[in-house]
Design a protein around this motif. Structure first.
Motif, PDB file in Angstrom:
ATOM      1  N   GLU A 123       0.866  -1.181   0.000  1.00 30.19           N
ATOM      2  CA  GLU A 123       0.000   0.000   0.000  1.00 30.19           C
ATOM      3  C   GLU A 123       0.902   1.230   0.000  1.00 30.19           C
ATOM      4  O   GLU A 123       2.070   1.161   0.385  1.00 30.19           O
ATOM      5  CB  GLU A 123      -0.884  -0.007   1.246  1.00 30.19           C
ATOM      6  CG  GLU A 123      -1.870  -1.151   1.283  1.00 30.19           C
ATOM      7  CD  GLU A 123      -2.648  -1.202   2.602  1.00 30.19           C
ATOM      8  OE1 GLU A 123      -2.585  -0.226   3.367  1.00 30.19           O
ATOM      9  OE2 GLU A 123      -3.289  -2.231   2.842  1.00 30.19           O
ATOM     10  N   ALA A 124       0.364   2.356  -0.433  1.00 26.36           N
ATOM     11  CA  ALA A 124       1.154   3.588  -0.516  1.00 26.36           C
ATOM     12  C   ALA A 124       1.812   3.932   0.815  1.00 26.36           C
ATOM     13  O   ALA A 124       2.981   4.330   0.851  1.00 26.36           O
ATOM     14  CB  ALA A 124       0.292   4.745  -1.002  1.00 26.36           C
ATOM     15  N   THR A 125       1.075   3.767   1.913  1.00 25.82           N
ATOM     16  CA  THR A 125       1.653   4.090   3.228  1.00 25.82           C
ATOM     17  C   THR A 125       2.764   3.100   3.590  1.00 25.82           C
ATOM     18  O   THR A 125       3.764   3.498   4.195  1.00 25.82           O
ATOM     19  CB  THR A 125       0.587   4.105   4.332  1.00 25.82           C
ATOM     20  OG1 THR A 125      -0.107   2.853   4.329  1.00 25.82           O
ATOM     21  CG2 THR A 125      -0.401   5.244   4.128  1.00 25.82           C
ATOM     22  N   GLN A 126       2.618   1.834   3.211  1.00 23.65           N
ATOM     23  CA  GLN A 126       3.670   0.854   3.478  1.00 23.65           C
ATOM     24  C   GLN A 126       4.927   1.174   2.675  1.00 23.65           C
ATOM     25  O   GLN A 126       6.039   1.118   3.197  1.00 23.65           O
ATOM     26  CB  GLN A 126       3.192  -0.560   3.122  1.00 23.65           C
ATOM     27  CG  GLN A 126       2.104  -1.097   4.017  1.00 23.65           C
ATOM     28  CD  GLN A 126       1.579  -2.427   3.498  1.00 23.65           C
ATOM     29  OE1 GLN A 126       1.333  -2.593   2.308  1.00 23.65           O
ATOM     30  NE2 GLN A 126       1.415  -3.381   4.413  1.00 23.65           N
ATOM     31  N   ARG A 127       4.721   1.506   1.421  1.00 27.30           N
ATOM     32  CA  ARG A 127       5.859   1.841   0.564  1.00 27.30           C
ATOM     33  C   ARG A 127       6.584   3.070   1.104  1.00 27.30           C
ATOM     34  O   ARG A 127       7.807   3.104   1.172  1.00 27.30           O
ATOM     35  CB  ARG A 127       5.391   2.072  -0.867  1.00 27.30           C
ATOM     36  CG  ARG A 127       6.526   2.414  -1.801  1.00 27.30           C
ATOM     37  CD  ARG A 127       6.006   2.762  -3.185  1.00 27.30           C
ATOM     38  NE  ARG A 127       7.053   3.372  -3.948  1.00 27.30           N
ATOM     39  CZ  ARG A 127       7.738   2.765  -4.906  1.00 27.30           C
ATOM     40  NH1 ARG A 127       7.465   1.528  -5.227  1.00 27.30           N
ATOM     41  NH2 ARG A 127       8.684   3.399  -5.554  1.00 27.30           N
ATOM     42  N   SER A 128       5.820   4.079   1.483  1.00 27.24           N
ATOM     43  CA  SER A 128       6.403   5.297   2.028  1.00 27.24           C
ATOM     44  C   SER A 128       7.184   5.006   3.313  1.00 27.24           C
ATOM     45  O   SER A 128       8.282   5.524   3.517  1.00 27.24           O
ATOM     46  CB  SER A 128       5.291   6.319   2.289  1.00 27.24           C
ATOM     47  OG  SER A 128       5.818   7.471   2.858  1.00 27.24           O
ATOM     48  N   GLN A 129       6.622   4.179   4.167  1.00 27.74           N
ATOM     49  CA  GLN A 129       7.294   3.823   5.414  1.00 27.74           C
ATOM     50  C   GLN A 129       8.573   3.032   5.141  1.00 27.74           C
ATOM     51  O   GLN A 129       9.602   3.286   5.751  1.00 27.74           O
ATOM     52  CB  GLN A 129       6.366   3.020   6.324  1.00 27.74           C
ATOM     53  CG  GLN A 129       6.971   2.722   7.686  1.00 27.74           C
ATOM     54  CD  GLN A 129       7.254   3.984   8.490  1.00 27.74           C
ATOM     55  OE1 GLN A 129       6.361   4.783   8.747  1.00 27.74           O
ATOM     56  NE2 GLN A 129       8.494   4.191   8.872  1.00 27.74           N
ATOM     57  N   GLU A 131      10.431   3.128   2.449  1.00 28.98           N
ATOM     58  CA  GLU A 131      11.416   4.066   1.908  1.00 28.98           C
ATOM     59  C   GLU A 131      12.013   4.916   3.021  1.00 28.98           C
ATOM     60  O   GLU A 131      13.231   5.133   3.062  1.00 28.98           O
ATOM     61  CB  GLU A 131      10.790   4.961   0.838  1.00 28.98           C
ATOM     62  CG  GLU A 131      11.800   5.893   0.204  1.00 28.98           C
ATOM     63  CD  GLU A 131      11.219   6.735  -0.914  1.00 28.98           C
ATOM     64  OE1 GLU A 131      11.902   7.707  -1.301  1.00 28.98           O
ATOM     65  OE2 GLU A 131      10.123   6.429  -1.414  1.00 28.98           O
ATOM     66  N   LYS A 132      11.193   5.381   3.948  1.00 28.33           N
ATOM     67  CA  LYS A 132      11.695   6.184   5.060  1.00 28.33           C
ATOM     68  C   LYS A 132      12.673   5.378   5.906  1.00 28.33           C
ATOM     69  O   LYS A 132      13.742   5.867   6.270  1.00 28.33           O
ATOM     70  CB  LYS A 132      10.541   6.697   5.918  1.00 28.33           C
ATOM     71  CG  LYS A 132      11.016   7.559   7.090  1.00 28.33           C
ATOM     72  CD  LYS A 132       9.916   7.847   8.075  1.00 28.33           C
ATOM     73  CE  LYS A 132      10.375   8.675   9.256  1.00 28.33           C
ATOM     74  NZ  LYS A 132      11.658   8.361   9.818  1.00 28.33           N
TER      75      LYS A 132
END
Length: 154
Positions: A123-129, A131-132
């Protein structure tokens, strides 16, 4: 008693495996266009305004000598050229040829598809996390630029 963990118990092993697989698949795809992943990195960096060997090296976090060798190979392929810097007689600018400039969006599309192959299930939030976390672990000092439109990401 000391526990000796096995190879598959180490996160570093899994990160290397993932990196190797992402890299190998992308290398095979862009190889059809006559460039390597490292050469693509130089082309994308120049495309986005990093126009000196030093700037590209900093952007890619590699040695300037390595960038110079990559530029030599790209120049031999007619994808990039060195031009005198009008602002400084001591500097040269890296400039994509018309062919190189046209190829960058094609390769960016392949990079996007490769990312989708490996990370599209997140999910977008998982991908963002993810990457962070990775940026934090490698000590990335600057946040990634926002990517509102994936088609604008060479």
């Amino acid at each position: 008693m000391t526990t000796t963990h096995g190879l598959h118990d180490h996160l570093g092993y899994w990160l290397r495996r993932l990196s190797d697989e992402v890299h190998a698949r992308f290398e095979a795809e862009i190889g059809r266009h006559g460039v390597t992943v490292s050469q693509w990195g130089v082309m994308a960096s120049v495309f986005h305004g990093h126009t000196t060997t030093k700037a590209v090296a900093q952007h890619m976090a590699i040695d300037p000598g390595a960038v110079s060798r990559l530029v030599d190979r790209l120049a031999a392929k007619g994808l990039i050229r060195r031009e005198p810097d009008p602002a400084s007689r001591r500097s040269v600018l890296l400039v994509l040829t018309d062919e190189g400039r046209a190829l960058v969006p094609v390769l960016a599309g392949l990079a996007d598809r490769n990312d989708a192959h490996f990370f599209g299930s997140l999910e977008a939030t998982q991908r963002s996390q993810l990457e962070k976390w990775i940026r934090d672990l490698v000590g990335e000092p600057h946040p990634a630029p926002p990517h509102d439109n994936p088609e604008e990401r060479p």
